[in-house]
Design an enzyme around this catalytic site. Sequence first.
Site, mmCIF file in Angstrom:
data_model
loop_
_atom_site.group_PDB
_atom_site.id
_atom_site.type_symbol
_atom_site.label_atom_id
_atom_site.label_comp_id
_atom_site.label_asym_id
_atom_site.label_seq_id
_atom_site.Cartn_x
_atom_site.Cartn_y
_atom_site.Cartn_z
ATOM 1 N N CYS A 1 42.973 43.011 36.592
ATOM 2 C CA CYS A 1 43.450 43.919 37.625
ATOM 3 C C CYS A 1 43.791 45.300 37.055
ATOM 4 C CB CYS A 1 44.613 43.257 38.367
ATOM 5 S SG CYS A 1 44.966 43.966 39.978
ATOM 6 N N HIS A 2 45.074 45.684 37.061
ATOM 7 C CA HIS A 2 45.511 46.979 36.529
ATOM 8 C C HIS A 2 45.849 46.907 35.039
ATOM 9 C CE1 HIS A 2 46.039 47.730 40.852
ATOM 10 N NE2 HIS A 2 46.044 49.021 40.562
#
Length: 184
Positions: A113-114
Amino acid sequence: MASDTLKGLNVAILVTDGFEEVEMTEPRKALDEAGAKTSLISPKPQNVRAWDFTDWSNSYPVDVPLASANPQDYDALLLPGGVINPDTLRADAKAVAFAKAFFDAKKPVASICHGPWTIIETGAASGRRMTSWPSLATDLKNAGANWVDEEVVVDQGLVTSRSPDDMTAFNRETIKLFADLRGR
């Protein structure tokens, strides 16, 4: 059923408040079930609080405070996402140095994800094929990565995935990479 695929492997999980809960708990469960020993490492000395998609969630005990964590004690690194967590970690010089040590030692790293925001700060994104949450595409390209929109990408000792929707592929490829690199 437990496995011994990763028996004896020590995996650091670097997080701070605001990590996406499922991006830590599900890979940690998969790693533990494969026989690895996982340790939650954080700049927070005692407990770290998760984020559950749109709100704060559970607190988890920190196994090793970042201030006393030594990357040499670990064979691999997991970098969960969430927006708050990697944005905070990438501004923490000790957290960036901890993550960078894994790349410098050519130890396997997995990030979802991030999470790649922290990788960008280490300088290790350059020259790698990677994926992430779509909003990081420009950041990764600017850091010299070849960003692709795929559920999971494995390149040069790094596994990346886009989101919790890719968790099955992320966990599978993380365990495979950690096992393959351990066998060298």
